[in-house]
Write an enzyme that holds these catalytic residues in place. Sequence first.
Site, PDB file in Angstrom:
ATOM      1  N   GLU A 167      40.251  25.320  36.102  1.00  0.00           N
ATOM      2  CA  GLU A 167      41.236  26.252  35.564  1.00  0.00           C
ATOM      3  C   GLU A 167      42.654  26.067  36.101  1.00  0.00           C
ATOM      4  O   GLU A 167      43.227  26.953  36.746  1.00  0.00           O
ATOM      5  CB  GLU A 167      40.784  27.696  35.811  1.00  0.00           C
ATOM      6  N   GLU A 358      32.013  28.208  32.350  1.00  0.00           N
ATOM      7  CA  GLU A 358      31.982  29.606  32.788  1.00  0.00           C
ATOM      8  C   GLU A 358      31.969  30.506  31.564  1.00  0.00           C
ATOM      9  O   GLU A 358      32.753  30.301  30.634  1.00  0.00           O
ATOM     10  CB  GLU A 358      33.203  29.987  33.645  1.00  0.00           C
TER      11      GLU A 358
END
Length: 455
Positions: A167, A358
């Site tokens: 991320e 995720e």
Amino acid sequence: MADQPRIFPAEFTWGVATSAYQIEGAADVDGKGPSVWDLFSAEGKVRNGDTGHVACDHYHRYREDCDLMRELGIPNYRLSISWPRVLPTGNGDINELGLDYYDALIDALLERQIQPWVTLFHWDFPQDLQDKGGWLNPQSPRWFAEYVRIVVERLSDRVQHWFTINEPQVFLRYGLVDAINAPGLRLSLEERLLASHNVLLAHGLAVAEIRSVARTTPQVGWAPVGIAMMPASQSAADVEAAELAMSGTPDHLWSNTWFNDPVFLGSYPEAGLREFGSAVPSTTPQEMETISAPLDFLGLNIYTGTYVRSTGDGSYEELPVPPGAARTAFDWPVCEESLYWGARYHWERYKKPIYITENGMANIDWVALDGEVHDPQRIDYLARYLGELHRAIGDGVDVRGYFLWSLLDNFEWSDGYGKRFGLVHVDFETQHRIAKDSARWYREVIQTNGGSLIS
């Protein structure tokens, strides 16, 4: 027509995910150096004054947690390595006790027939390197590459699946723009673009190191946020509007293409270059070649999305969330279609196999009077999202796996311990673990390869 089970492809990868700082604790144990998150939380910048100093104490309880995964039928585990646990000052002397810990963790997983999927950077940047400028320092890509080489040399006889960076949009935006995450800075546009470029260079150099020194044939990817925009209707105009929105490049770096186009297409997106203009750092063809080192897959972290519709003039508008719409404890709208459209967009643009690295929800979970933890909202959330993922696969999107966030309730960054994402409830005072109803539900999903999900 009778309800049909949602059977996933035969080789589909099911798993759970965690990150080092959020669960390990042992912040200053066995030679570990400080990370930016150690300092940020110690300075009281996290909600309620929470810190990751102990977290879930996974560092000392990893065998217990591996046993839990085995009992819950988890076949794959996405974990991260703490950079300052391996290199206390970020570069230079190796902390052998840190490497020994990861050695033992990998062995414990394999002894239980759980495959490790290793993320090399999940935000715990070494504080000593931050003091030298962090991602603004031109040496930062090489710092990261040095660390990656050490880890891969040690673990790659048993680890085949690697994620370089998790991320980048989040740790760059919230850490270097909005100052709500570590290290808590507010950089100019020029500085944030330079930092993002160095992160991309670090990723590319890491890919080269992995392929150079891995002792078993590696599978390499990375795991950016999948920013999902969903069409308000199935009209061609609204679908095109959603695709346009997902290609956007806002100046706070909350973007798909600014990060993935260089990695997969070898260049920054033209729209972003026009928007950022002279703020874009100078680049060389060699740098772009480094950044675009070939990957085997793309990981996507997707939790929610935004509906958009065409304005009829080649642009789009975002739609507000309706009053009373379903939201998680993080106040994120429940938008199961985000998994469909996010995966579809990235597959169509980059043509790389996709893993959802995720997905999950923060819930308000507590131990009930019967001693169990009942979380029907999480079960419903997951069933909705997995249904949309199955739909994407049916429409030709090459999705290879799904990692649920998270195994354990944990330290949720600037929100501390107030948000519970886990399949397993953690009492942060006693460290007692209780598998929630959702954990048993997910075990059945895995055992039936999705067959327990009825359309």
